[in-house]
Write a protein that holds these residues in place. Structure first.
Motif, short mmCIF file in Angstrom:
data_model
loop_
_atom_site.label_atom_id
_atom_site.label_comp_id
_atom_site.label_asym_id
_atom_site.label_seq_id
_atom_site.Cartn_x
_atom_site.Cartn_y
_atom_site.Cartn_z
N ARG A 1 21.53 -15.06 37.98
CA ARG A 1 21.98 -16.46 37.95
C ARG A 1 23.50 -16.49 37.73
O ARG A 1 24.25 -16.77 38.63
N ASP A 2 23.96 -16.12 36.55
CA ASP A 2 25.41 -16.16 36.28
C ASP A 2 26.13 -15.11 37.13
O ASP A 2 27.23 -15.35 37.64
N HIS B 1 25.02 -16.92 24.61
CA HIS B 1 25.47 -16.76 26.00
C HIS B 1 26.99 -16.71 25.98
O HIS B 1 27.65 -17.73 25.84
N HIS C 1 30.88 -15.29 27.27
CA HIS C 1 31.73 -14.81 28.37
C HIS C 1 32.89 -13.97 27.85
O HIS C 1 33.21 -13.99 26.67
N ASN D 1 30.37 -11.50 31.86
CA ASN D 1 29.49 -11.82 30.73
C ASN D 1 29.32 -10.60 29.84
O ASN D 1 29.87 -9.55 30.11
ZN LIG Z 1 27.70 -18.39 31.84
#
Ligand SMILES: [Zn+2]
Length: 413
Positions: free
Chosen positions: A12-13, A202, A204, A243
């Motif tokens: 996804r990311d 989550h 970054h 990430n």
């Molecule tokens: Zn993200």
């Protein structure tokens, strides 16, 4: 010992990131490798996006067949009721979701531009959550986008509203990667104490601290007695600077001086799969692994300078925190330098059967072989790079699902 669970968001990311992309077959292989590695959950993509639908449904069909032993497959969409309706229209069998909405003032003002207030954000999330549960979602994680720039009191209000309305986890998104380990630890501890509800980190990497802040946040959560989930991507691929890297975080949870023996990643997490999954992702994304990548980089176990080489030769513990074998390295790999028969987009039956014979897969007759050959041709057309042995095996084992994965439907007729 506290439990920490990993939710990998490469599909996804990782794939939504500028200038990098994955074929649907490669996304499927990543789900399979994550399962082999014992990762708790894979965020497999966007069920509201038409070109994802066949791939997602095929992967859900594989899950139904029992192909995934460890990994839950979860879809991502916006926390608005329309997205949830569309998700279940496109993918009726989806059972796990993460739904996302911006929570910071700067994003509410900057993105919604007066169309949504804080109250509207809460309402939209609660409504979307209820629609998801009504459609049979077994677990729903509720994401606060830009949580790190949202006031703590608002995050607590958001998470409690999610908890009261049947959510299963609250995802704290350091969307811009602006958190530091000390601040996030204190903030998450405060939130976790107030909400007593499972938390997802989550994070970054815009300041180069994605793993550090994920770990510090997790520390805050588990100290407050709530279960913690960390979002990862393979090789750290993700928006901008990426990430939290999957292999790094497993190593950090296993070997860092503070975490060693303090947390439990689940018996099924198999660090030995690191080399394989990192290399496959690098191949599929077409991005080389940096020489200094944690655990899987070419230099991760290399020693040359006099003092280091001497020390490592006498006792590897002098200069190595963990062994190459622990991340699945140390086995010589064969490189074919002579004649080679391959199969793919323009392959014929003889070459195809030869390649599969070498893999130990034999077909009863030409008719059966031709069917798989056709899929192999399409798969190669689809990935635009030589198919790996594991991809070839997967195609032969699950032809019906592969056929679906390779098919993209559009609303335009
Ligand atoms: Zn993200």
């Amino acid at each position: 010992m506290k439990n920490i669970y990993l939710i990998d968001v490469t599909n996804r990311d990782g794939v939504q990131t500028s200038r990098i992309l994955l074929s649907k077959l490669a996304k499927t292989m990543i789900n399979l490798y994550l399962d082999e590695m014992g990762i708790y959950q894979s965020e497999i993509g966007f069920p509201t996006l038409m070109h994802e639908v066949n791939y997602i449904n095929a992967n859900l069909a594989l899950a139904k067949k029992g192909v995934f032993k460890n990994t839950r497959l979860e879809g991502w969409c916006r926390a608005v009721p329309e997205d949830i309706e569309l998700t279940f229209k496109n993918c009726p069998d989806i059972r796990h979701l993460n739904i996302s909405i911006s929570t910071s003032d700067i994003m509410i003002e900057g993105k919604f531009q007066g169309r949504k207030t804080w109250k509207d954000v809460l309402q939209s999330m609660v409504k979307a959550l209820k629609v998801a549960k009504d459609h049979g979602a077994e677990t729903v994680g509720v994401n606060a986008e830009d949580a790190s720039r949202t006031e703590t009191a608002k995050l607590i209000e958001f998470a409690l509203a999610a908890r009261e309305n049947g959510a299963d986890r609250f995802r704290y998104c350091d969307t811009l990667g602006g958190d530091d380990p000390i601040t996030i630890y204190q903030k998450i501890k405060k939130i976790a104490e107030a909400i007593q509800f499972p938390l997802e980190m989550h994070c970054h990497n815009d300041l180069g601290m994605a793993e550090a802040v994920s770990l510090a946040g997790a520390q805050g959560a588990i100290e407050s007695g709530v279960a913690c989930y960390i979002n990862t991507t393979i090789n750290g691929y993700g928006e901008r600077a990426g990430n939290c890297d999957l292999v790094s975080i497993i190593l950090a949870l296993t070997y860092s001086h503070g975490f060693e023996d303090k947390v439990h990643l689940g018996d099924r997490v198999d660090l030995k799969q690191s080399w394989k999954i990192a290399r496959y992702a690098s191949y599929a994304f077409d991005i080389p692994i940096p020489i200094k990548q944690v655990g899987v980089g070419a230099n991760a176990f290399a020693h040359e300078s006099g003092i280091h080489a001497d020390g490592a030769l006498k006792d590897r513990r002098n200069y190595e925190l963990y062994d190459p074998e622990e991340v699945g390295r140390g086995v010589p790999e064969l490189l074919q330098t002579g004649r080679m028969i391959t199969t793919g987009e323009y392959g014929g039956l003889k070459g195809f059967r030869h390649v599969y014979d070498d893999l130990g897969i034999h077909f009863h007759n030409d008719r059966e072989a031709r069917k798989i050959l056709e899929l192999v041709q399409y798969a190669n057309l689809h990935t635009q790079k030589p198919l790996t042995d594991d991809e070839l095996r997967f195609i032969a084992e699950h032809p019906a699902e592969v056929s679906k994965i390779l098919t993209v439907s559009t609303r335009y007729k």
